[in-house]
Design an enzyme around this catalytic site. Sequence first.
Site, mmCIF file in Angstrom:
data_model
loop_
_atom_site.group_PDB
_atom_site.id
_atom_site.type_symbol
_atom_site.label_atom_id
_atom_site.label_comp_id
_atom_site.label_asym_id
_atom_site.label_seq_id
_atom_site.Cartn_x
_atom_site.Cartn_y
_atom_site.Cartn_z
ATOM 1 N N ASP A 451 0.856 -1.297 -0.012
ATOM 2 C CA ASP A 451 -0.018 -0.093 0.192
ATOM 3 C C ASP A 451 0.934 1.403 0.121
ATOM 4 O OD1 ASP A 451 -2.322 1.133 0.075
ATOM 5 O OD2 ASP A 451 -3.173 0.237 1.554
ATOM 6 N N ASP A 516 -10.871 2.006 -3.572
ATOM 7 C CA ASP A 516 -11.386 1.560 -1.937
ATOM 8 C C ASP A 516 -12.758 1.434 -2.033
ATOM 9 O OD1 ASP A 516 -9.057 1.113 -0.520
ATOM 10 O OD2 ASP A 516 -8.944 3.142 0.177
HETATM 11 C C1 GLA Z 1 -5.813 1.825 2.217
HETATM 12 C C2 GLA Z 1 -6.383 0.907 1.398
HETATM 13 C C3 GLA Z 1 -7.139 -0.084 2.126
HETATM 14 C C4 GLA Z 1 -6.737 -0.415 3.307
HETATM 15 C C5 GLA Z 1 -6.265 0.622 4.014
HETATM 16 C C6 GLA Z 1 -5.379 0.285 5.332
HETATM 17 O O1 GLA Z 1 -6.762 2.890 2.188
HETATM 18 O O2 GLA Z 1 -6.686 1.381 0.133
HETATM 19 O O3 GLA Z 1 -7.636 -1.136 1.184
HETATM 20 O O4 GLA Z 1 -5.713 -1.608 3.111
HETATM 21 O O5 GLA Z 1 -5.431 1.478 3.459
HETATM 22 O O6 GLA Z 1 -4.913 1.020 6.143
#
Ligand code: GLA
Length: 710
Positions: A451, A516
């Site tokens: 990420d 997301d």
């Molecule tokens: C980001 C990712 C999510 C999740 C969060 C965790 O927002 O896109 O899918 O993994 O971080 O903090």
Amino acid sequence: MSQLPSFVQLNSRKASLIVDCLTKTPSILYWGKVLSVASSVEMIRHLSTRQEVKCAVVVEAPISLSPLNGQGFTGAPGIEINNHDNAWSLGGELTKVNQCNEQTVEFVSVDQIRKIEVVHTLHLDKQSSVLTASTRIVNLAVKPLDVHWCAAPTIPVPDSINKILSFEGRWSNEFLRNEVDLFMGSFLRENRKGKTSHDNFPGVVLHDDKTDEHSGNCYGFHLGWSGNHRTRVEHLPEGRNYAQLGELLMPGELTLGHGESYQSPNLYVSFSDSGLSELSQNFHQFVRSNLLRPEVKNKPRPIHFNTWEGLYFDHDMDTLKSLAQQVSQLGVERFVLDDGWFNGRRGDAAGLGDWYVDKDIYPDGLGPLIDHVNDQGLEFGLWFEPEMVNPDSDLYRKHPEWALATEGNEQLEFRNQLVLDLTNSAVIDYLFKVIDDILIEYPKIMYIKWDNNRDYNHPGNLLGRPAIHQQTLAFYKLVESLKAKHPHVEIESCASGGGRVDYGVLSHTDRVWTSDSNDALDRLSIQRGCSFFFPAEVMGAHVGPRDCHITGRHISIEMRAAVSFFGHMGIEMDPRELTDHEITALSEIISLHKKHRQLIHSGDLVRMNENKFSVDFGIVKQDKSHALFAYNSVNEVKRTNPDKYRFIGLDDDKSYQLNLIWPTDLKEFSPSVLAKVEGQTFSGEVLKQFGMQLPAFFPQTSLIFELKQV
Ligand code: GLA
């Protein structure tokens, strides 16, 4: 010196590219539909001759692969450099053409006065008709050379092109399409966020006003780069057009010493005379045969369960174990433990950087969870956000100088985290070690979700220099060195959803987290936008909670499931919220996905033209013997009955048996019209041209049809 050719021609299955070597530095003379033997380069040259007009240069400067100040080009130059002397007016001359193989050619141009070499490399992929193009600049002089801009090769497009389709968005709503008319001047999109960004995807499609999904000319451009970038489409006053994409460099970011060189990121370009869907098929084919690792491509993409939207930071061994058990019964094949497993990470305010298993939550480490997950028949995956650090972390307390910053300027706050300076080798060594240690300790980790959750607002490194260029390369290298040591580990690129989705990152990773947003309605549009350049199998697509956490929308399990069915499918919710009905529906669609994923992840995508009421597309096997088609109603239809559904992409001359395979129970207002067609055989011709009357039902319903050749 060997004699230079007067032109170079590369051909693919569907396109031809002709580079003119008679202009002082090479320029594209023709790029489009494959030319027949009846056409010759001379013909095109003659037909391209332009006349002197009033108040204008006698002969216009060519739109060469790098149009230059030194050539008198008055559009945007392809190269901008400075050595506090004469480098800015770089001109040069083609000195060498290296035909590396049938599909690849390299043009070397040298400016003998300024002692600068420019090398353009073009590779036209035979099967997919995707052109990969890059520019390299070499400083042969003693004086240092500042590079402000060195675009990938500039590509002229025909004067019939008058529309610019670009991709924009924001967190949780990526890949929105924005179409504007070509206008005199420059259409410009710039990204300075340090990673690809949600807002400005480095890609654009140019087409004419008659082009739609199934017909017409279109050119697609995508820069494979995960740092800062610029996309320019310019319509010059004299009527010529071009696209120019490249890495956006900050002042002082790149200086070349004697003998040093800079290579632009690859630009990927394709052409279709049969509309936007075929253009996407070209890009998909290219990704499949050139970017994806064979071992990942050849393995069915396992159904994911991701803990994020189900548990967030609420990790607890018993809960996790029981969830693993529950999702395995639904047919899930990979369990991904998201954020929250490492030292001090009870929320998003602390812990990033301390990549050690938190002994408060996992007193015996991750081993017992991994074993349990494996015992349920699931692979195990783990979340990391390696490039970031929370000020509230042991790492930052020990090494505050490891964060990117600019002297005297306060950092803008962003999710309580800062960006680590990957241009510092000590940082890279640390990150490699902590991740490597985890992978060594837990050899059953098969997957990393990588990420990256903040923008790079203060991209200064330890030396006080802008870091994004080196940082991006260092990120790629770090991923590669971990992969080299742990080749069995698959990696997903995530950046708060789709903030780092591009061919640069995809050359080093195996799938992307598209967004997301797990809201099925928004996802339809996000996935559609993403599909212009990316095939279904790399697009992570999860069935989210009944009431979407981001939009608050309540969407049926049938529709949520149908939308994630057409990506790399997974679920991301608390499975304890599932009703019996939802459990049955999820189990059914998961087994349906397993049955059809080979087709979904290898077939040709055919998008139906956009309309206000539904999002429709099909996935057709290359030999057209088998297809799946989706009708996703989004809004209530305008007339009493929905329009007919046309199965575009089928073969006129084949016969197909038609079946509705999803949902298993469709709520309709009256006896279904589907009873007349289900299980019946029809010619491709009538299915495509005459179309099928859709039944009348509630909006926000998704139907999936299977068409099988009989
Ligand atoms: C980001 C990712 C999510 C999740 C969060 C965790 O927002 O896109 O899918 O993994 O971080 O903090």
